[in-house]
Motif scaffolding. Sequence first.
Motif, PDB file in Angstrom:
ATOM      1  N   ILE A 386      48.537  44.922  50.406  1.00 46.45           N
ATOM      2  CA  ILE A 386      47.054  44.768  50.106  1.00 46.45           C
ATOM      3  C   ILE A 386      47.043  45.258  48.630  1.00 46.45           C
ATOM      4  CG2 ILE A 386      44.633  45.721  50.165  1.00 46.45           C
ATOM      5  CD1 ILE A 386      45.119  46.081  53.241  1.00 46.45           C
ATOM      6  N   ARG A 387      47.618  46.169  48.003  1.00 49.43           N
ATOM      7  CA  ARG A 387      47.705  46.463  46.620  1.00 49.43           C
ATOM      8  C   ARG A 387      48.170  45.540  45.628  1.00 49.43           C
ATOM      9  NH1 ARG A 387      49.146  51.431  49.006  1.00 49.43           N
ATOM     10  NH2 ARG A 387      51.476  51.154  48.695  1.00 49.43           N
ATOM     11  N   CYS A 388      49.155  44.723  46.553  1.00 50.14           N
ATOM     12  CA  CYS A 388      49.595  43.592  45.476  1.00 50.14           C
ATOM     13  C   CYS A 388      48.586  42.326  45.785  1.00 50.14           C
ATOM     14  CB  CYS A 388      51.112  43.152  46.000  1.00 50.14           C
ATOM     15  SG  CYS A 388      52.227  44.319  45.761  1.00 50.14           S
ATOM     16  N   PHE A 389      47.966  42.161  46.853  1.00 49.27           N
ATOM     17  CA  PHE A 389      47.405  41.037  46.898  1.00 49.27           C
ATOM     18  C   PHE A 389      45.926  41.151  46.163  1.00 49.27           C
ATOM     19  CE2 PHE A 389      44.210  38.664  49.752  1.00 49.27           C
ATOM     20  CZ  PHE A 389      44.858  37.314  49.540  1.00 49.27           C
ATOM     21  N   GLY A 390      45.485  42.371  46.184  1.00 50.14           N
ATOM     22  CA  GLY A 390      44.159  42.600  45.621  1.00 50.14           C
ATOM     23  C   GLY A 390      44.229  43.236  43.993  1.00 50.14           C
ATOM     24  N   LEU A 391      45.653  43.103  43.544  1.00 48.95           N
ATOM     25  CA  LEU A 391      45.620  43.504  42.183  1.00 48.95           C
ATOM     26  C   LEU A 391      44.868  42.830  41.028  1.00 48.95           C
ATOM     27  CD1 LEU A 391      47.015  45.634  40.048  1.00 48.95           C
ATOM     28  CD2 LEU A 391      49.200  43.922  40.208  1.00 48.95           C
ATOM     29  N   GLU A 396      40.346  42.742  37.336  1.00 52.45           N
ATOM     30  CA  GLU A 396      39.100  42.310  36.965  1.00 52.45           C
ATOM     31  C   GLU A 396      37.994  43.138  37.041  1.00 52.45           C
ATOM     32  OE1 GLU A 396      36.226  39.548  35.606  1.00 52.45           O
ATOM     33  OE2 GLU A 396      38.432  39.191  35.563  1.00 52.45           O
ATOM     34  N   GLY A 397      38.042  43.939  38.019  1.00 56.50           N
ATOM     35  CA  GLY A 397      36.995  45.278  38.125  1.00 56.50           C
ATOM     36  C   GLY A 397      37.174  46.371  37.112  1.00 56.50           C
ATOM     37  N   MET A 398      38.431  46.557  36.831  1.00 57.27           N
ATOM     38  CA  MET A 398      38.512  47.624  35.461  1.00 57.27           C
ATOM     39  C   MET A 398      37.990  46.986  34.242  1.00 57.27           C
ATOM     40  SD  MET A 398      42.458  48.671  36.396  1.00 57.27           S
ATOM     41  CE  MET A 398      42.817  49.566  34.970  1.00 57.27           C
ATOM     42  N   ARG A 399      38.037  45.919  34.110  1.00 60.00           N
ATOM     43  CA  ARG A 399      37.406  45.159  32.930  1.00 60.00           C
ATOM     44  C   ARG A 399      35.974  45.191  32.895  1.00 60.00           C
ATOM     45  NH1 ARG A 399      38.285  38.685  31.449  1.00 60.00           N
ATOM     46  NH2 ARG A 399      36.583  38.851  32.883  1.00 60.00           N
ATOM     47  N   HIS A 400      35.653  45.213  34.024  1.00 55.20           N
ATOM     48  CA  HIS A 400      34.021  44.906  34.306  1.00 55.20           C
ATOM     49  C   HIS A 400      33.429  46.355  33.922  1.00 55.20           C
ATOM     50  CE1 HIS A 400      30.083  43.561  35.747  1.00 55.20           C
ATOM     51  NE2 HIS A 400      30.251  44.207  36.436  1.00 55.20           N
ATOM     52  N   ARG A 401      34.207  47.316  34.514  1.00 59.00           N
ATOM     53  CA  ARG A 401      33.611  48.694  34.093  1.00 59.00           C
ATOM     54  C   ARG A 401      33.623  48.981  32.660  1.00 59.00           C
ATOM     55  NH1 ARG A 401      36.478  49.682  38.980  1.00 59.00           N
ATOM     56  NH2 ARG A 401      38.238  50.735  37.705  1.00 59.00           N
TER      57      ARG A 401
END
Length: 404
Positions: A386-391, A396-401
């Motif tokens: 899941i960590r690889c699949f969702g990386l 993208e979430g980090m950039r959005h924050r």
Amino acid sequence: MAKQKCVLAYSGGLDTSVMIQWLIDTFDCEVIAVCGNLGQKDELEGLEEKALKTGAVKAYIEDLQEEYITDYIYPVLKAGAVYENKYLLGTSHGRPLIAKRMVEIARKEGATMVAHGATGKGNDQVRFELTFMALAPDLTIISPWKDDRWTLTSREECIEYAEAHNIPLTVSKEKIYSEDANIWHISHEGGELEDPGNEPLDTVYTKSTLLEEAPDTPEYVEIDFEKGVPVGIDGERMSSALALVEKLNNLGAKHAIGQIDIVENRLVGIKSRGVYETPGGTILYAAHQNLEELTLDRDTFHEKQKLALTYADLVYDGKWFTPLREAIDAFVDSTQESVTGKVRLKLYKGNIVPAGAWSKNSLYVDELASFDDVELYDQKDAGGFIRCFGLPMKVEGMRHRKEL
């Protein structure tokens, strides 16, 4: 000098019943009527005599039922092709077979022209003419409804013309449905159905029981498949594809299976409302998909679903004799190598309920499907997956924050 010959796709229905004399008068030709028997039963009675009496020099009534099922219906079934989520293509895949046989007879008879009675507003004109173009590009194609010399501009005028020339018809001004029947289905268009706000009358349904009159007790059926092709019912291997489809038609019709009401998008850009009855075919589609759910891996199953949409469009649009259809067939046939087994279904008042499926090629593993830990699957491995699949989503979430 010998007259030219024209091979006419002849059904004995309204349009083609008035076309024989029109072709003779307009082109000074001999007309050879060809009717493909795809399972329309009563419609074939007296057809040869009728064609000859109305001016045809010859009439071929060709029994194409077995070929229709094995070479046209079954490939579409294996592909899982459905047009616009509802239509099982019952008229669509019959036309290229009829047109192919017309070309064969044209060659045999030395004809230079082929003709059909499809209107300029429908799909069948395309299906006939694309087949003629693919298989016999040298033949002249005559389509009276699109010819300036054809002055009968409505079904009502065709009826009046037929009555004036003593041509017997099975339609009337009171019941004026345009219908196409074969071993796979029957379609109903026209009349009060032209208004999408009208509920179909009970009298529309002629191939199957009304839903309200279907049995109050469900009935089970088991269907055996070999490499995606249905071969047996309730443990009995059927003698032919025709016998199999006929048996399922009777069973499905009894339980009001396969009745649809659709506003579909015709190829020519017109929306059209139709009522279709496909009792046995609807059962086969359900059974086939249930077996594929057991035997196909995820990637293949999903890719096949995508191609099924393309395949349905090809068949609906009359592009049967094309490299793309043949290429998709090759892919589909490869996927069907494992689609062997048995499916049980419960039929009840228009519904098909899965009631079991078995295959020696099943990819369903009991211990993997359970919630218990097993040797084949360590649940802790899912964390890294899941960590690889969702990386990408995490980045993208980090950039959005940051933007916030």
